[in-house]
Motif scaffolding. Structure first.
Motif, PDB file in Angstrom:
ATOM      1  N   CYS A  43      29.654  42.229  41.681  1.00  0.00           N
ATOM      2  CA  CYS A  43      28.893  41.220  40.955  1.00  0.00           C
ATOM      3  C   CYS A  43      27.997  40.455  41.924  1.00  0.00           C
ATOM      4  O   CYS A  43      28.466  39.589  42.652  1.00  0.00           O
ATOM      5  CB  CYS A  43      29.850  40.273  40.244  1.00  0.00           C
ATOM      6  N   CYS A  64      33.159  36.205  35.528  1.00  0.00           N
ATOM      7  CA  CYS A  64      32.515  35.299  36.478  1.00  0.00           C
ATOM      8  C   CYS A  64      33.116  33.898  36.361  1.00  0.00           C
ATOM      9  O   CYS A  64      33.340  33.227  37.362  1.00  0.00           O
ATOM     10  CB  CYS A  64      31.013  35.238  36.215  1.00  0.00           C
ATOM     11  N   GLN A  65      33.397  33.490  35.136  1.00  0.00           N
ATOM     12  CA  GLN A  65      33.974  32.153  34.938  1.00  0.00           C
ATOM     13  C   GLN A  65      35.314  32.015  35.628  1.00  0.00           C
ATOM     14  O   GLN A  65      35.570  31.036  36.322  1.00  0.00           O
ATOM     15  CB  GLN A  65      34.162  31.889  33.448  1.00  0.00           C
ATOM     16  N   CYS A  96      36.383  33.679  38.080  1.00  0.00           N
ATOM     17  CA  CYS A  96      36.194  33.748  39.530  1.00  0.00           C
ATOM     18  C   CYS A  96      35.711  32.425  40.081  1.00  0.00           C
ATOM     19  O   CYS A  96      36.169  31.978  41.131  1.00  0.00           O
ATOM     20  CB  CYS A  96      35.202  34.854  39.873  1.00  0.00           C
ATOM     21  N   ILE A  97      34.793  31.785  39.348  1.00  0.00           N
ATOM     22  CA  ILE A  97      34.263  30.518  39.838  1.00  0.00           C
ATOM     23  C   ILE A  97      35.341  29.443  39.770  1.00  0.00           C
ATOM     24  O   ILE A  97      35.452  28.604  40.651  1.00  0.00           O
ATOM     25  CB  ILE A  97      32.973  30.145  39.083  1.00  0.00           C
ATOM     26  N   ARG A 112      28.714  26.174  35.502  1.00  0.00           N
ATOM     27  CA  ARG A 112      29.379  27.167  34.692  1.00  0.00           C
ATOM     28  C   ARG A 112      29.190  26.866  33.202  1.00  0.00           C
ATOM     29  O   ARG A 112      28.965  27.741  32.400  1.00  0.00           O
ATOM     30  CB  ARG A 112      30.866  27.156  35.035  1.00  0.00           C
ATOM     31  N   LEU A 156      29.402  33.083  46.447  1.00  0.00           N
ATOM     32  CA  LEU A 156      30.507  33.013  47.398  1.00  0.00           C
ATOM     33  C   LEU A 156      29.997  32.881  48.823  1.00  0.00           C
ATOM     34  O   LEU A 156      30.488  32.063  49.594  1.00  0.00           O
ATOM     35  CB  LEU A 156      31.374  34.267  47.262  1.00  0.00           C
ATOM     36  N   HIS A 208      36.043  41.823  41.895  1.00  0.00           N
ATOM     37  CA  HIS A 208      34.953  41.309  41.055  1.00  0.00           C
ATOM     38  C   HIS A 208      33.727  40.993  41.907  1.00  0.00           C
ATOM     39  O   HIS A 208      32.616  41.394  41.578  1.00  0.00           O
ATOM     40  CB  HIS A 208      35.403  40.062  40.298  1.00  0.00           C
ATOM     41  N   PHE A 209      33.920  40.272  42.999  1.00  0.00           N
ATOM     42  CA  PHE A 209      32.790  39.873  43.838  1.00  0.00           C
ATOM     43  C   PHE A 209      32.049  41.088  44.357  1.00  0.00           C
ATOM     44  O   PHE A 209      30.827  41.067  44.516  1.00  0.00           O
ATOM     45  CB  PHE A 209      33.276  39.031  45.029  1.00  0.00           C
ATOM     46  N   CYS A 264      27.897  36.494  41.862  1.00  0.00           N
ATOM     47  CA  CYS A 264      29.107  35.902  42.435  1.00  0.00           C
ATOM     48  C   CYS A 264      29.152  36.103  43.942  1.00  0.00           C
ATOM     49  O   CYS A 264      29.585  35.217  44.677  1.00  0.00           O
ATOM     50  CB  CYS A 264      30.354  36.518  41.803  1.00  0.00           C
ATOM     51  N   GLU A 265      28.705  37.253  44.379  1.00  0.00           N
ATOM     52  CA  GLU A 265      28.706  37.534  45.812  1.00  0.00           C
ATOM     53  C   GLU A 265      27.805  36.531  46.538  1.00  0.00           C
ATOM     54  O   GLU A 265      28.177  35.968  47.569  1.00  0.00           O
ATOM     55  CB  GLU A 265      28.195  38.957  46.043  1.00  0.00           C
ATOM     56  N   LEU A 301      37.282  29.940  42.807  1.00  0.00           N
ATOM     57  CA  LEU A 301      36.545  30.115  44.049  1.00  0.00           C
ATOM     58  C   LEU A 301      36.983  29.172  45.161  1.00  0.00           C
ATOM     59  O   LEU A 301      37.124  29.579  46.310  1.00  0.00           O
ATOM     60  CB  LEU A 301      35.043  29.929  43.775  1.00  0.00           C
TER      61      LEU A 301
END
Ligand SMILES: [Zn+2]
Length: 86
Positions: free
Chosen positions: A37, A7-8, A10-11, A82, A44, A33-34, A40-41, A14
């Motif tokens: 998850c 997640c980290q 990805c963020i 985060r 996003l 991943h999104f 995160c979805e 992002l």
């Protein structure tokens, strides 16, 4: 579960993801991943909606310097979230 995308990560990516600035393979990893998850979805979807709205309403009147500041601000806010919560 792949260990390559957290997640980290990805963020971190992002903003570039939403801007369409990522290489295709990185973007594909994020998509993957999104997809699996929910947090995160949701994040996003919220970010994308905000970003699109901002662009639509402000693109014509926002100077580049302001846009850059907003970008920095969002990046800062995201990294705060985060760091504060895992
Ligand atoms: Zn995630």
């Amino acid at each position: 579960m792949s260990a390559t995308s957290t997640c980290q990560d990805c963020i971190d990516l992002l903003l570039d993801y939403v801007d369409g600035e990522l290489p295709a393979d990185t973007k594909a990893k994020l998509d993957e991943h999104f997809h699996g998850c929910q947090p995160c979805e949701d994040f996003l979807a919220t970010y994308q909606a905000t970003s699109t709205l901002c662009r639509r309403s402000l693109a014509k009147k926002m100077p580049d310097s302001v846009a850059a500041k907003l970008h920095d601000f969002l990046r800062h806010e995201i990294s705060k979230d985060r760091d504060g919560e895992r």
